[in-house]
Design an enzyme around this catalytic site. Sequence first.
Site, PDB file in Angstrom:
ATOM      1  N   LYS A   1      -2.026  -8.852 -14.394  1.00  0.00           N
ATOM      2  CA  LYS A   1      -2.937  -8.312 -15.162  1.00  0.00           C
ATOM      3  C   LYS A   1      -2.835  -7.047 -15.031  1.00  0.00           C
ATOM      4  O   LYS A   1      -2.905  -5.941 -15.842  1.00  0.00           O
ATOM      5  CB  LYS A   1      -4.133  -8.806 -15.206  1.00  0.00           C
ATOM      6  CG  LYS A   1      -4.036 -10.510 -15.737  1.00  0.00           C
ATOM      7  CD  LYS A   1      -5.578 -11.046 -15.404  1.00  0.00           C
ATOM      8  CE  LYS A   1      -5.492 -12.306 -15.884  1.00  0.00           C
ATOM      9  NZ  LYS A   1      -6.890 -13.118 -15.635  1.00  0.00           N
ATOM     10  N   PHE A   2      -2.816  -6.414 -13.678  1.00  0.00           N
ATOM     11  CA  PHE A   2      -3.005  -4.943 -13.398  1.00  0.00           C
ATOM     12  C   PHE A   2      -1.935  -4.233 -13.923  1.00  0.00           C
ATOM     13  O   PHE A   2      -1.681  -3.197 -14.546  1.00  0.00           O
ATOM     14  CB  PHE A   2      -3.225  -4.882 -11.876  1.00  0.00           C
ATOM     15  CG  PHE A   2      -3.242  -3.692 -11.424  1.00  0.00           C
ATOM     16  CD1 PHE A   2      -4.482  -2.814 -11.121  1.00  0.00           C
ATOM     17  CD2 PHE A   2      -2.060  -2.712 -10.919  1.00  0.00           C
ATOM     18  CE1 PHE A   2      -4.498  -1.578 -10.692  1.00  0.00           C
ATOM     19  CE2 PHE A   2      -2.167  -1.524 -10.666  1.00  0.00           C
ATOM     20  CZ  PHE A   2      -3.330  -0.727 -10.487  1.00  0.00           C
ATOM     21  N   GLU A   3      -0.626  -5.001 -13.835  1.00  0.00           N
ATOM     22  CA  GLU A   3       0.700  -4.379 -13.930  1.00  0.00           C
ATOM     23  C   GLU A   3       0.556  -4.217 -15.538  1.00  0.00           C
ATOM     24  O   GLU A   3       1.049  -3.033 -16.103  1.00  0.00           O
ATOM     25  CB  GLU A   3       1.819  -5.183 -13.742  1.00  0.00           C
ATOM     26  CG  GLU A   3       2.983  -4.525 -13.912  1.00  0.00           C
ATOM     27  CD  GLU A   3       4.275  -5.600 -13.276  1.00  0.00           C
ATOM     28  OE1 GLU A   3       5.253  -5.214 -13.662  1.00  0.00           O
ATOM     29  OE2 GLU A   3       3.858  -6.476 -12.711  1.00  0.00           O
TER      30      GLU A   3
ATOM     31  N   ASP B   1       1.009  -1.436  -0.131  1.00  0.00           N
ATOM     32  CA  ASP B   1      -0.102  -0.069  -0.084  1.00  0.00           C
ATOM     33  C   ASP B   1       0.862   1.170  -0.114  1.00  0.00           C
ATOM     34  O   ASP B   1       1.615   1.494   0.827  1.00  0.00           O
ATOM     35  CB  ASP B   1      -0.917   0.102   1.545  1.00  0.00           C
ATOM     36  CG  ASP B   1      -2.071   0.888   1.233  1.00  0.00           C
ATOM     37  OD1 ASP B   1      -1.549   2.087   0.578  1.00  0.00           O
ATOM     38  OD2 ASP B   1      -3.006   0.748   1.497  1.00  0.00           O
TER      39      ASP B   1
ATOM     40  N   LYS C   1      -1.119  10.017   0.608  1.00  0.00           N
ATOM     41  CA  LYS C   1      -1.211  11.171   1.345  1.00  0.00           C
ATOM     42  C   LYS C   1      -0.021  11.339   2.191  1.00  0.00           C
ATOM     43  O   LYS C   1       0.153  10.600   2.976  1.00  0.00           O
ATOM     44  CB  LYS C   1      -2.687  11.375   2.105  1.00  0.00           C
ATOM     45  CG  LYS C   1      -3.704  11.216   1.194  1.00  0.00           C
ATOM     46  CD  LYS C   1      -4.951  11.496   2.086  1.00  0.00           C
ATOM     47  CE  LYS C   1      -6.102  11.374   1.001  1.00  0.00           C
ATOM     48  NZ  LYS C   1      -7.391  11.426   1.877  1.00  0.00           N
TER      49      LYS C   1
END
Length: 254
Positions: free
Chosen positions: A234-236, A162, A166
Site C-alpha cells: 500500500k505504501f508503494e 532503511d 544522511k
Amino acid sequence: MNTNTPAHPPEGAPLSEATQAALASAEHAPDSPGATHIRSFVHRRGHITQRQRDALEQLMGKWSVPYAPRPLDMAATFGRQAPTILEIGFGMGETTEKIALARPGDNFLGVEVFNAGVGSLLHRIEESAIANLRIVQHDAVEVVRDMIAPDSLAGVHVYFPDPWPKKRHHKRRLLQPPFVALLASRLAPGGYLHCATDWEDYAVQMLEVLGGEPLLRNTADGYAPRPDFRPQTKFETRGLRLGHGVWDLMFKRA
C-alpha cells in the site's frame, strides 16, 4: 516497508521473564562491545500492541528459531526438504505472509529485530496457518554469517531496508560489499538475490555494490522489473501514484 522503527513493551506491561529471555539476543544496543560490525538498525522505545505482545508471549516457541552460532538444519526446522528463501527485515510481515502463502513449495526464513514486527508476523503465521515460514529475531548479519550454510539458499529477499539518508550514516546501510559477499556465498549456484528500495540514492549504491560482487550476475540491464511474486505494498502504491520511484534489483549466483 521496513522502517526500522523498533518496538519495546510500554512501561507497566512487561513480557514474562521467559519471553524476555527468548528475545534477549535482539535487544542489544547497536555497536555494543559484543558487536563485530556496524549495525544497520538503532533501538528506540516504541509502541507494541496487545495482539503483538500476545503473539510474542504465546507463539515464539512455535514459529521462531532462536539464534545460535552454528548452521541451521533447514530440513529439521521446516520438517521437510525444500528450497529455502531468506527474507531480511520483513517489517510488519504483510509482504512475507503473501509470498509464503503464494509459494507453498518453498521454505521461508524471515529475519527481523523489532518486537512489533516479529509479533505481527507471528500472529499472521498462526492466523493463516503458514507452515512454510519461520522467524529468527536477531541481527541479520550474524544470522547469515553463523546460521546459514554456504551454498544453501535458493534466494534472498531484502525489501526496503532503511536507507539511512544522511551521508554520515551511509556506513550503516545494510547492503555493503562485505555483507553482499557473505550473502552471495550463502546462495546455491543459480540462487537469486532480490532487493527493492524507494530511495534512489540507495538504489544506485545497491546496483554498484551488487554489480561489483564476482559471484553475482545481474539478470537485467540495470534495474529489474518488479517480479510477480513481490506484491506491491500500500505504501508503494501510494508513492508511485505521487510520482515516487521504486527500484528492484535481481541478481543470481553464478
